[in-house]
Scaffold this active site. Structure first.
Site, PDB file in Angstrom:
ATOM      1  N   CYS A 148     -36.131  57.919  29.722  1.00  0.00           N
ATOM      2  CA  CYS A 148     -36.357  57.031  30.862  1.00  0.00           C
ATOM      3  C   CYS A 148     -37.705  56.317  30.700  1.00  0.00           C
ATOM      4  O   CYS A 148     -37.924  55.662  29.685  1.00  0.00           O
ATOM      5  CB  CYS A 148     -36.254  57.823  32.162  1.00  0.00           C
ATOM      6  SG  CYS A 148     -36.027  56.792  33.634  1.00  0.00           S
ATOM      7  N   ASP A 302     -25.044  54.132  34.807  1.00  0.00           N
ATOM      8  CA  ASP A 302     -26.391  54.524  35.210  1.00  0.00           C
ATOM      9  C   ASP A 302     -26.850  53.639  36.372  1.00  0.00           C
ATOM     10  O   ASP A 302     -26.989  52.431  36.218  1.00  0.00           O
ATOM     11  CB  ASP A 302     -27.341  54.370  34.013  1.00  0.00           C
ATOM     12  CG  ASP A 302     -28.691  55.024  34.235  1.00  0.00           C
ATOM     13  OD1 ASP A 302     -29.116  55.141  35.400  1.00  0.00           O
ATOM     14  OD2 ASP A 302     -29.322  55.404  33.230  1.00  0.00           O
ATOM     15  N   HIS A 331     -26.821  58.368  34.882  1.00  0.00           N
ATOM     16  CA  HIS A 331     -28.181  58.648  34.407  1.00  0.00           C
ATOM     17  C   HIS A 331     -28.349  60.127  34.056  1.00  0.00           C
ATOM     18  O   HIS A 331     -28.840  60.465  32.978  1.00  0.00           O
ATOM     19  CB  HIS A 331     -29.185  58.243  35.490  1.00  0.00           C
ATOM     20  CG  HIS A 331     -30.601  58.214  35.035  1.00  0.00           C
ATOM     21  ND1 HIS A 331     -31.129  57.168  34.304  1.00  0.00           N
ATOM     22  CD2 HIS A 331     -31.624  59.109  35.206  1.00  0.00           C
ATOM     23  CE1 HIS A 331     -32.407  57.409  34.038  1.00  0.00           C
ATOM     24  NE2 HIS A 331     -32.728  58.580  34.575  1.00  0.00           N
TER      25      HIS A 331
END
Length: 360
Positions: A148, A302, A331
């Site tokens: 991320c 996501d 995600h």
């Protein structure tokens, strides 16, 4: 119409009664349990510490792959999602595959971290952690993985330090086109909100602001989640995974104020990764200067880092040996659950193994 089998009807009724009893039991447990479920249980040691930041070394008595793997986590959430629960752990699978695994965890920033800029992570913490891993392992190079926003930090590090001793770089769910980050980004761009107006008394972006931003991305997610929970409330395994993942999805940490300010100005408003208008410590930084073996992993469903936000990355890096893995997942599903176990982790392991040495 064929005649109804009375025994089959009774079996279905009995089955549903049993499930309702389990739903009641598990519902009471969920409602009354306040402590965090057993997450982050893979044995590890703290091998370096600076401020709130810690470098973890996961114990593995059967390391067969070199060089070691260093994971850099995001700045706004807790890293235990990568080691959620026994049997449902990204780290656990890497260890089982023979990797020597380290993880850079940022801890919980406070007023002492409010002035941390992106350069402090890109030019300070990450290269120091890389050097510490090399010292402990005796390796000349390491494999680097960013998750991320940790992926953004590793990209900036690799671009700003092309001589960094890296064998490869893997990033997961990493945004580059911030125009597609939805309400989370729009509030600071078209919405005109100034970052300084929402910093807390410590000078950091508080977790509640981050959480509200993520919830705005999927406004009906709470309803959908509870519907799915009711359907599977009878399953102890599902409830345990639900509780662990739900706890993580609301368990954010403060975003250091200076780094948050740079993120808004450089990445959100100027869309610097796409427009090639990046600077770290006053130096221009270009993703085209990332030339090491590279893998980008992104999820089609996501809602935190939407596919259009992560998709352009593969074309921005300058690596000749570069690959992209797009998965039908969300995600969290990239690193936990069935998709992670069947696809994400095996593909990442395959990529790393072909760029590593394996003891026979």
């Amino acid at each position: 119409m064929p005649p109804t089998n009375p025994m089959a009807v009774l079996d279905r009724i009995r089955h549903e009664v049993e499930r309702n009893a389990l739903r009641t039991r598990n519902g009471i447990r969920l409602a009354t349990r306040t402590e965090r479920v057993g997450v982050g249980q893979a044995p590890k040691d703290v091998v370096w510490r600076a401020g709130r930041c810690e470098l973890w070394h996961y114990r593995n008595s059967n390391v067969t792959v070199s060089p070691p793997l260093l994971i850099v986590f995001s700045l706004v959430s807790r890293s235990y999602i990568l080691d959620l629960t026994p049997g449902n752990s990204f780290v656990e699978r890497l260890l089982a595959a023979g990797f020597d695994v380290y993880l850079l965890d940022w801890g919980v920033p406070d007023e002492r971290d409010a002035q941390n800029r992106l350069e402090d992570y890109v030019d300070g913490y990450i290269p120091t952690a890389v050097q510490r891993v090399r010292e402990l392992s005796g390796a000349d190079e390491i494999n680097l993985l960013g998750y991320c926003f940790g992926g953004v930090l590793t990209l900036l590090h690799a671009a700003h330090h092309p001589d960094s001793p890296l064998r490869s770089l893997t990033v997961m769910a990493t945004p580059v086109d911030f125009r597609h980050m939805g309400p989370l980004g729009e509030v600071f761009t078209t919405g005109g909100l100034e970052i300084d107006s929402v910093l807390d008394e410590n000078g950091n972006l508080p977790p509640r602001i981050i959480l509200q931003g993520f919830r705005a991305l999927t406004p009906i997610a709470e309803v959908t989640r509870y519907v799915n929970l009711w359907e599977k409330l009878w399953s102890d395994e599902y409830v345990a995974a639900y509780q662990a993942m739900t706890s993580w999805s609301t368990d954010h940490i403060p975003f250091p104020g200076a780094a948050a300010r740079e993120t808004v100005d450089m990445l959100l408003r100027n869309n610097g990764l796409i427009n090639d208008r990046l600077s770290v410590a006053g130096d221009p930084v270009h993703l085209a200067d990332v030339t090491l073996p590279f893998l980008s992993v992104l999820a089609a469903r996501d809602h935190i880092v939407p596919e259009p936000a992560a998709g352009p990355l593969i074309d921005l890096v300058g690596s000749l040996d570069k690959h992209e893995l797009r998965l039908d997942a969300g995600h969290i599903g990239l690193v936990v659950g069935r998709t992670a176990a069947k696809t994400t982790v095996p593909k990442i392991i395959e990529f790393l193994l072909t760029r590593s040495e394996v003891a026979r």
